[in-house]
Design an enzyme around this catalytic site. Structure first.
Site, mmCIF file in Angstrom:
data_model
loop_
_atom_site.group_PDB
_atom_site.id
_atom_site.type_symbol
_atom_site.label_atom_id
_atom_site.label_comp_id
_atom_site.label_asym_id
_atom_site.label_seq_id
_atom_site.Cartn_x
_atom_site.Cartn_y
_atom_site.Cartn_z
ATOM 1 N N GLN A 219 0.841 -1.217 0.000
ATOM 2 C CA GLN A 219 0.000 0.000 0.000
ATOM 3 C C GLN A 219 0.870 1.259 0.000
ATOM 4 O O GLN A 219 0.462 2.302 -0.503
ATOM 5 C CB GLN A 219 -0.922 0.018 1.229
ATOM 6 C CG GLN A 219 -2.047 -0.997 1.208
ATOM 7 C CD GLN A 219 -1.670 -2.299 1.876
ATOM 8 O OE1 GLN A 219 -0.499 -2.676 1.893
ATOM 9 N NE2 GLN A 219 -2.650 -3.003 2.415
ATOM 10 N N ASP B 249 -6.609 1.638 12.587
ATOM 11 C CA ASP B 249 -7.824 0.888 12.260
ATOM 12 C C ASP B 249 -8.760 0.785 13.454
ATOM 13 O O ASP B 249 -9.961 0.608 13.301
ATOM 14 C CB ASP B 249 -7.461 -0.517 11.764
ATOM 15 C CG ASP B 249 -7.190 -0.487 10.284
ATOM 16 O OD1 ASP B 249 -6.128 0.043 9.900
ATOM 17 O OD2 ASP B 249 -8.053 -0.942 9.504
ATOM 18 N N LYS C 256 -1.735 -1.087 10.327
ATOM 19 C CA LYS C 256 -1.083 -1.965 9.361
ATOM 20 C C LYS C 256 0.168 -2.634 9.934
ATOM 21 O O LYS C 256 0.962 -1.991 10.621
ATOM 22 C CB LYS C 256 -0.731 -1.133 8.123
ATOM 23 C CG LYS C 256 -0.006 -1.844 7.008
ATOM 24 C CD LYS C 256 -0.661 -3.121 6.568
ATOM 25 C CE LYS C 256 -2.097 -2.979 6.117
ATOM 26 N NZ LYS C 256 -2.802 -4.290 6.009
HETATM 27 O O1 MRU Z 1 -5.238 -3.471 5.039
HETATM 28 P P1 MRU Z 1 -5.520 -2.024 4.787
HETATM 29 O O2 MRU Z 1 -4.847 -1.480 3.585
HETATM 30 O O3 MRU Z 1 -7.004 -1.730 4.828
HETATM 31 O O4 MRU Z 1 -4.886 -1.284 6.047
HETATM 32 C C1 MRU Z 1 -5.028 0.104 6.150
HETATM 33 C C2 MRU Z 1 -4.307 0.695 7.303
HETATM 34 O O5 MRU Z 1 -3.718 0.016 8.106
HETATM 35 C C3 MRU Z 1 -4.418 2.180 7.469
HETATM 36 O O6 MRU Z 1 -3.269 2.689 8.074
HETATM 37 C C4 MRU Z 1 -5.628 2.509 8.363
HETATM 38 O O7 MRU Z 1 -6.759 1.846 7.919
HETATM 39 C C5 MRU Z 1 -5.894 3.954 8.413
HETATM 40 S S1 MRU Z 1 -6.447 4.589 6.864
HETATM 41 C C6 MRU Z 1 -6.797 6.226 7.065
#
Ligand code: MRU
Length: 348
Positions: A199, A240, A251
């Site tokens: 990402q 999250d 993440k």
């Molecule tokens: O697995 P993902 O790509 O959904 O994980 C996203 C993250 O860990 C982001 O840092 C988190 O959701 C915050 S997004 C503003």
């Protein structure tokens, strides 16, 4: 393509268009989702990802469930919408924004003496759009507030993608960086690529490039040595789910960065909207951490990079204990340790 934000989820009247993040940065393709099931699949397969974006997509999925259900009465509609919410709720377990958005949608889905199927459908659409609109506004506010923590000429390290793509628009951690840059501050971002699904390199680098914010891409394993050999002024990440004591799920790799930041005396901060706090959970112990398929680690872009039967551990998230966090930036202000009381005051 960006002004200062891109809309990755668009309500198109009778369906939802979702920018397929799995194809970025090489292709910009919108998935046209016409059913709630298609939205659930888009969330599960990471076509749309990032905690606030997952919540918004789920809200629109629920609105779609309301609009596409073949029902005659408001009570029947409510039953269908609740069943759809149950389906959406289980697509990804860690981001509390998903549960938050669905709960908020369901609160609007109740009968009143003058309710009709048509009026309830419209209520669901309006609420989903409100959730999206508020998220963008909150991010802009959060960004302006957090920009104070970034000085002119700063180097800021980040992980994953927390920008327009991960939210309704503008972004959280990336929104703070974006706001600082918009104020005319010279900011350089060190973006960790974020294995296994990249990402950081696919999405954050793409957004920063579109916004003409200078950045340097590193692999996750370079973060320690980068901090040792270069100046890093701030590490900033999204979240999250944030427990009542300030522990943060984010993440995989975020915990590592927090430990490294402590070892190199670099402040580590989190940026997240208030919807990401989960006061029903006292500490990280109660946060469900998603584990994903082994093939995400064994392969890259469809190419095998390990024996096809290699035993794999693939947690999508880790926990940063609150003791590593210097501040949490929200749309209602910045809070500092001790977090327990600060979070309670913030959310009350
Ligand atoms: O697995 P993902 O790509 O959904 O994980 C996203 C993250 O860990 C982001 O840092 C988190 O959701 C915050 S997004 C503003």
């Amino acid at each position: 393509m960006l002004a200062d934000t891109v809309q990755s989820i668009i309500w198109r009247g009778d369906h939802v268009a979702i920018l397929d993040q799995r194809l970025l940065p090489t292709r910009e393709v919108y998935l046209e989702c016409r059913t709630c099931e298609e939205v659930a699949t888009a969330i599960r397969t990471l076509a749309v990802r990032g905690a606030p974006a997952i919540g918004i997509a789920a809200a629109m999925g629920l609105a779609l469930a309301g609009c596409t259900s073949d029902v005659d009465t408001p009570d029947e509609l409510i039953r269908r919408v609740h069943a759809a919410a149950e389906q959406l709720l289980h697509t990804r377990p860690t981001a509390v924004n998903l549960q938050w958005a669905l709960t908020r949608m369901l609160r609007h889905c109740h009968t009143t003496p003058d309710a009709t199927v048509a009026s309830m459908r419209q209520m669901l659409i309006d609420e989903a759009l409100r959730i999206q609109h508020e998220d963008i506004e909150n991010n802009r506010m959060l960004g302006r507030t957090g920009a104070h923590l970034i000085s002119d000429g700063a180097t800021v390290m980040t992980i994953c993608n927390t920008g327009s793509l991960a939210t309704g628009g503008f972004g959280t951690a990336l929104g703070v960086i974006r706001a600082a840059a918009a104020e005319g501050k010279r900011v350089t971002v060190v973006a960790c690529e974020t294995r296994p699904l990249l990402q950081g390199s696919r999405l954050t680098a793409w957004e920063l490039r579109c916004n003409r914010i200078p950045y340097l891409l590193i692999t996750d394993s370079m973060a320690a040595w980068y901090m040792r050999t270069h100046r890093v002024d701030l590490v900033i990440a999204g979240a999250d789910r944030i427990a009542a004591n300030g522990d943060v799920a984010n993440k995989i790799g975020t915990y590592g960065l927090a430990v490294l930041a402590a070892a190199h005396q670099v402040p580590f901060v989190i940026a997240a909207p208030c919807a990401t706090f989960d006061l029903t959970i006292e500490s990280a112990d109660g946060i469900p951490l998603e584990e994903r398929s082994a093939d995400e680690v064994r392969t890259m872009a469809g190419i095998s990079i390990a024996p096809s039967d290699a035993p794999v551990w693939n947690p999508a998230f880790d926990i940063v204990p609150h003791s590593y966090i210097h501040a949490i930036i929200t749309e209602r202000g910045i809070i500092h340790p001790p977090f327990q009381v600060a979070i309670q005051n913030l959310c009350s």
